[in-house]
Motif scaffolding. Structure first.
Motif, PDB file in Angstrom:
ATOM      1  N   LEU A   5      -0.914   4.811  11.157  1.00 59.94           N
ATOM      2  CA  LEU A   5      -1.011   3.883   9.934  1.00 59.94           C
ATOM      3  C   LEU A   5       0.311   3.453   9.394  1.00 59.94           C
ATOM      4  N   ARG A   6       0.509   2.331   9.447  1.00 61.74           N
ATOM      5  CA  ARG A   6       1.866   1.840   8.344  1.00 61.74           C
ATOM      6  C   ARG A   6       1.402   0.479   7.709  1.00 61.74           C
ATOM      7  N   ILE A   7       1.525   0.594   6.543  1.00 67.02           N
ATOM      8  CA  ILE A   7       1.317  -0.733   5.570  1.00 67.02           C
ATOM      9  C   ILE A   7       2.397  -0.903   4.754  1.00 67.02           C
ATOM     10  N   GLU A   8       2.833  -2.103   4.769  1.00 66.70           N
ATOM     11  CA  GLU A   8       4.052  -2.601   3.933  1.00 66.70           C
ATOM     12  C   GLU A   8       3.509  -3.424   2.881  1.00 66.70           C
ATOM     13  N   ILE A   9       3.765  -2.760   1.533  1.00 64.58           N
ATOM     14  CA  ILE A   9       3.328  -3.447   0.255  1.00 64.58           C
ATOM     15  C   ILE A   9       4.331  -4.390   0.105  1.00 64.58           C
ATOM     16  N   THR A  10       3.445  -5.745  -0.206  1.00 59.05           N
ATOM     17  CA  THR A  10       4.561  -7.030  -0.791  1.00 59.05           C
ATOM     18  C   THR A  10       4.512  -7.347  -1.901  1.00 59.05           C
ATOM     19  N   GLU A  11       3.452  -6.905  -2.689  1.00 61.37           N
ATOM     20  CA  GLU A  11       3.225  -7.162  -4.257  1.00 61.37           C
ATOM     21  C   GLU A  11       2.092  -6.389  -4.696  1.00 61.37           C
ATOM     22  N   ALA A  12       2.158  -6.229  -6.224  1.00 61.23           N
ATOM     23  CA  ALA A  12       1.558  -5.310  -6.845  1.00 61.23           C
ATOM     24  C   ALA A  12       0.637  -6.073  -7.887  1.00 61.23           C
ATOM     25  N   PHE A  13      -0.384  -5.663  -8.201  1.00 57.83           N
ATOM     26  CA  PHE A  13      -1.601  -6.349  -8.999  1.00 57.83           C
ATOM     27  C   PHE A  13      -2.204  -5.342  -9.690  1.00 57.83           C
ATOM     28  N   GLY A  22      -1.841  -2.383  -4.568  1.00 52.82           N
ATOM     29  CA  GLY A  22      -0.939  -3.114  -3.755  1.00 52.82           C
ATOM     30  C   GLY A  22      -1.553  -4.076  -2.773  1.00 52.82           C
ATOM     31  N   GLY A  23      -0.777  -5.093  -2.355  1.00 52.88           N
ATOM     32  CA  GLY A  23      -1.128  -5.883  -1.487  1.00 52.88           C
ATOM     33  C   GLY A  23      -0.170  -5.985  -0.631  1.00 52.88           C
ATOM     34  N   GLY A  24      -0.665  -5.730   0.973  1.00 50.26           N
ATOM     35  CA  GLY A  24       0.320  -5.726   1.767  1.00 50.26           C
ATOM     36  C   GLY A  24      -0.322  -6.064   3.128  1.00 50.26           C
ATOM     37  N   TYR A  25       0.553  -5.726   4.223  1.00 46.01           N
ATOM     38  CA  TYR A  25       0.312  -5.961   5.737  1.00 46.01           C
ATOM     39  C   TYR A  25       0.182  -4.904   6.429  1.00 46.01           C
ATOM     40  N   ILE A  26      -1.008  -4.766   7.261  1.00 42.03           N
ATOM     41  CA  ILE A  26      -1.166  -3.543   7.939  1.00 42.03           C
ATOM     42  C   ILE A  26      -0.473  -3.727   9.146  1.00 42.03           C
ATOM     43  N   VAL A  27       0.573  -2.925   9.557  1.00 43.82           N
ATOM     44  CA  VAL A  27       1.538  -3.207  10.549  1.00 43.82           C
ATOM     45  C   VAL A  27       0.934  -2.391  11.744  1.00 43.82           C
TER      46      VAL A  27
END
Length: 87
Positions: A5-13, A22-27
């Motif tokens: 698993l690797r998720i790169e977080i691009t925004e926080a809310f 966090g909002g992010g993309y699951i790589v």
């Protein structure tokens, strides 16, 4: 061989009644609700449990690589640039 698993977080809310998610993309890999994960920010690391998992506003039990997700981890306030991996 499975991808870890690797998720790169691009925004926080913040959602009502929750910490900063966090909002992010699951790589790679698959993220599961209630799974242990490690969040890395610069030289900090935090191990916690996935307490919230959403895709397009829908709560889910798991989400596969190649999608965006909203994620909450116990004891952590997300910021852009955080990386989530398997614990």
């Amino acid at each position: 061989m499975t991808n870890k698993l690797r998720i790169e977080i691009t925004e926080a809310f913040t959602l009502i009644g929750t910490a900063a998610n966090g909002g992010g993309y699951i790589v790679t890999g698959t993220v599961h609700l209630n799974a242990p994960v490690t969040v890395t920010r610069d030289d900090q690391q935090h191990t916690g449990t996935v307490i919230s998992l959403r895709h397009r506003g829908m709560p889910l039990d798991s989400i596969n690589a190649g999608r965006y997700c909203g994620i909450g981890v116990s004891g952590w306030k997300f910021a852009p640039g955080d990386v989530v991996t398997e614990a």
